[in-house]
Motif scaffolding. Structure first.
Motif, mmCIF file in Angstrom:
data_model
loop_
_atom_site.group_PDB
_atom_site.id
_atom_site.type_symbol
_atom_site.label_atom_id
_atom_site.label_comp_id
_atom_site.label_asym_id
_atom_site.label_seq_id
_atom_site.Cartn_x
_atom_site.Cartn_y
_atom_site.Cartn_z
ATOM 1 N N GLN A 143 25.173 23.009 62.976
ATOM 2 C CA GLN A 143 25.642 23.684 61.768
ATOM 3 C C GLN A 143 25.770 25.196 62.032
ATOM 4 O O GLN A 143 26.735 25.830 61.604
ATOM 5 N N LEU A 144 24.794 25.717 62.765
ATOM 6 C CA LEU A 144 24.839 27.125 63.148
ATOM 7 C C LEU A 144 26.141 27.411 63.906
ATOM 8 O O LEU A 144 26.807 28.408 63.665
ATOM 9 N N ALA A 147 28.901 27.630 61.443
ATOM 10 C CA ALA A 147 28.797 28.831 60.621
ATOM 11 C C ALA A 147 29.163 30.085 61.410
ATOM 12 O O ALA A 147 29.653 31.053 60.854
ATOM 13 N N TYR A 148 28.904 30.070 62.712
ATOM 14 C CA TYR A 148 29.201 31.244 63.521
ATOM 15 C C TYR A 148 30.473 31.069 64.339
ATOM 16 O O TYR A 148 30.702 31.790 65.304
ATOM 17 N N HIS A 149 31.289 30.081 63.941
ATOM 18 C CA HIS A 149 32.639 29.913 64.476
ATOM 19 C C HIS A 149 32.674 29.790 65.994
ATOM 20 O O HIS A 149 33.498 30.425 66.658
ATOM 21 N N TYR B 46 26.532 27.196 51.242
ATOM 22 C CA TYR B 46 27.275 26.542 52.328
ATOM 23 C C TYR B 46 28.747 26.397 51.959
ATOM 24 O O TYR B 46 29.625 26.499 52.817
ATOM 25 N N ALA B 49 30.315 29.677 52.445
ATOM 26 C CA ALA B 49 30.446 29.958 53.873
ATOM 27 C C ALA B 49 31.550 29.119 54.513
ATOM 28 O O ALA B 49 31.914 29.350 55.659
ATOM 29 N N LEU B 51 31.249 25.812 54.980
ATOM 30 C CA LEU B 51 30.667 24.670 55.682
ATOM 31 C C LEU B 51 30.871 23.367 54.907
ATOM 32 O O LEU B 51 30.849 22.291 55.477
ATOM 33 N N ASN B 65 37.004 32.901 57.033
ATOM 34 C CA ASN B 65 35.719 32.384 57.512
ATOM 35 C C ASN B 65 35.023 33.376 58.440
ATOM 36 O O ASN B 65 33.801 33.434 58.501
ATOM 37 N N LEU B 70 26.225 33.902 57.647
ATOM 38 C CA LEU B 70 25.222 33.136 56.909
ATOM 39 C C LEU B 70 23.899 33.234 57.649
ATOM 40 O O LEU B 70 23.834 33.043 58.856
ATOM 41 N N PHE B 72 20.255 31.582 57.756
ATOM 42 C CA PHE B 72 19.623 30.364 57.270
ATOM 43 C C PHE B 72 18.153 30.575 56.925
ATOM 44 O O PHE B 72 17.550 31.583 57.272
#
Lengths: 243, 232
Positions: A143-144, A147-149, B46, B49, B51, B65, B70, B72
């Protein structure tokens, strides 16, 4: 040091056995050592050793070359895993060595059939271990990555590869023992070099000291490979990579 | 306007995370979203973001994007990468010098070649903050990143986040279940349930350096607590 202690124990057991049985079938270790040192070059033991090393390394390499992508795909793509895993489970327990004659017919009786046999035997446990390693990568890290493309390549390089590297090493450790015993069997036919051939040759000639020398070299070859695997793991796997 | 959600809804296969949620955030604002556990706060973050896709309603973002960072709840530092490489995750190596300078400015200069396990929880979250800020986002989304820290570390990091976000002109959206944190961090505090926004409060003293000791700091917390009780 720990290897020396291990060798000490094995030597002790060997001496006890040789003493108790006192037959030429179990020669004393020192006579085997002397024979090995004397005959290493005259009996071409170095060549036997090198041939065995070459076959096992190439077999390992081919196995990993295919097992790494298999494990990665099965671990990452559930739809394909539903196909791949049952196939792996079906073929994994087959006694691959029973197909030796088939390999000999298809691949010839030379090096290729021996190497491919080793590769196929190692391929299955390695694929399964690597697949599990990929599956166990925490969802949080993937997921990270989103989120960080991170690009696909970066996910592979920064997250998946470091996470499965320890699995590759443990699958190597698991399969090294198997591959050495398979190596022995595959070298007992149609070979003129290799430790397996050498052992059988001495056996047929009832030359037990020589036979033990070759067995000892096979065991030392295994030890050497284990030491190399451990060393390489320390070199490229961060100790915290096992989450 | 940097972000606007209208009647937003997010469905999971078996439940609805949140619905009827509307919110407009202005550029440079610092918005705290507070709510009970299970009210869909994290899912909302999310969604913003990128996601998770919305199941209903609309979302307008004045950024792509790439403009979102983000942070966590857990630091999610990769255990096999050094601090500097964790900060550079997904960025080109050319940014190494910039990242090093930034880490030094955040007091992480001495540990940038360490591995995450060698750092305390507070330091690790600070690294995660650096990893988010180095991307120069338009909007920073925080998902209770301080929940696992002790009070001292938490207050220190709250001060730091506020400072960095203000200095760099970043819009902040923070999700938390701590009323104290929501009031300290937010220029506006939005209370949500899974049926939408239930209460809103403007924090006029947001820029006051002595906010923590002001009477209003506590009275705002009390007001929010009463409203939170009412959502039960």
């Amino acid at each position: 040091m720990k290897y020396l202690r291990g060798m000490g124990v094995v030597l002790l057991l060997w001496y006890v056995a040789a003493f108790l049985i006192s037959s030429p079938v179990i020669p004393f270790p020192h006579s085997v050592f002397i024979y090995t040192l004397d005959q290493f070059v005259p009996q071409e033991m170095h060549l036997h050793l090198l041939y065995s090393l070459y076959r096992i390394l190439l077999g390992l390499f081919i196995a990993l070359f295919f097992a790494i992508p298999t494990g990665m795909i099965a671990g990452r793509v559930p739809a394909l895993d539903r196909l791949i895993s049952p196939v792996l489970y079906l073929l994994y327990p087959l006694p691959k060595i029973a197909f030796l004659p088939v390999f000999m017919v298809l691949l010839g009786i030379g090096d290729l059939s021996k190497i491919i046999l080793i590769a196929i035997i190692i391929y299955f446990p390695a694929s399964v271990t690597i697949r599990d390693g990929v599956k166990e990568i925490p969802f949080e890290f993937l997921q990270l990555a989103v989120a960080y493309h991170l690009s696909r390549k970066q996910v592979l390089k920064d997250i998946i590869w470091p996470a499965i590297l320890p699995r590759i090493f443990s699958s190597l450790r698991i399969t090294l023992g198997i591959s050495l015993s398979v190596l022995f069997i595959s070298e007992t036919y149609a070979a003129s070099y290799g430790l397996g051939y050498s052992i059988m040759n001495y056996w047929v000639m009832a030359q037990y000291t020589g036979m033990y020398a070759a067995i000892m070299l096979l065991s030392l070859l295994g030890l050497l490979l284990y030491i190399i695997v451990d060393w390489a793991e320390r070199l490229c796997v961060h100790p915290r990579a096992n989450m | 306007m940097i972000l606007s959600l209208t009647d937003a809804k997010l469905d999971y296969p078996k439940t609805t995370a949140f619905q009827h949620f509307s919110l407009t955030v202005e550029d440079g604002e610092m918005v705290s979203i507070i709510g009970r556990s299970g009210c869909g706060k994290t899912s909302l973050l999310y969604t913003i973001a990128g996601l998770l896709p919305l199941s209903g309603g609309t979302m307008q973002r004045a950024f792509g994007n790439e403009g979102v960072a983000l942070m966590f709840q857990q630091d999610r530092l990769l255990p096999w990468k050094r601090i500097i490489d964790n900060v550079l995750l997904g960025l080109s190596k050319e940014k190494t010098e910039e990242a090093a300078t930034f880490l030094r400015s955040m007091g992480l200069g001495t540990v940038m070649h360490h591995y995450p396990h060698e750092l305390s929880g507070g330091m690790r979250q600070r690294v995660a903050l650096a990893r988010a800020l180095i991307r120069k986002p338009n909007i920073l989304l925080l998902d209770e990143p301080l929940a696992s820290l002790d009070e001292q570390q938490r207050e220190m990091l709250q001060n730091d986040i506020k400072k960095y976000v203000r200095d760099q002109g970043i819009t902040l959206l923070l999700v938390t279940h701590s009323i104290q944190e929501a009031v300290f961090m937010g220029s506006r505090i939005v209370m949500m349930t899974n049926k939408g926004v239930s209460y809103e409060l403007k924090n006029q003293l947001h820029d006051d350096p002595n906010l923590r000791t002001r009477d209003e700091f506590f009275s705002m917390q009390k007001t929010l607590r009463l409203h939170l009780e009412a959502t039960r």
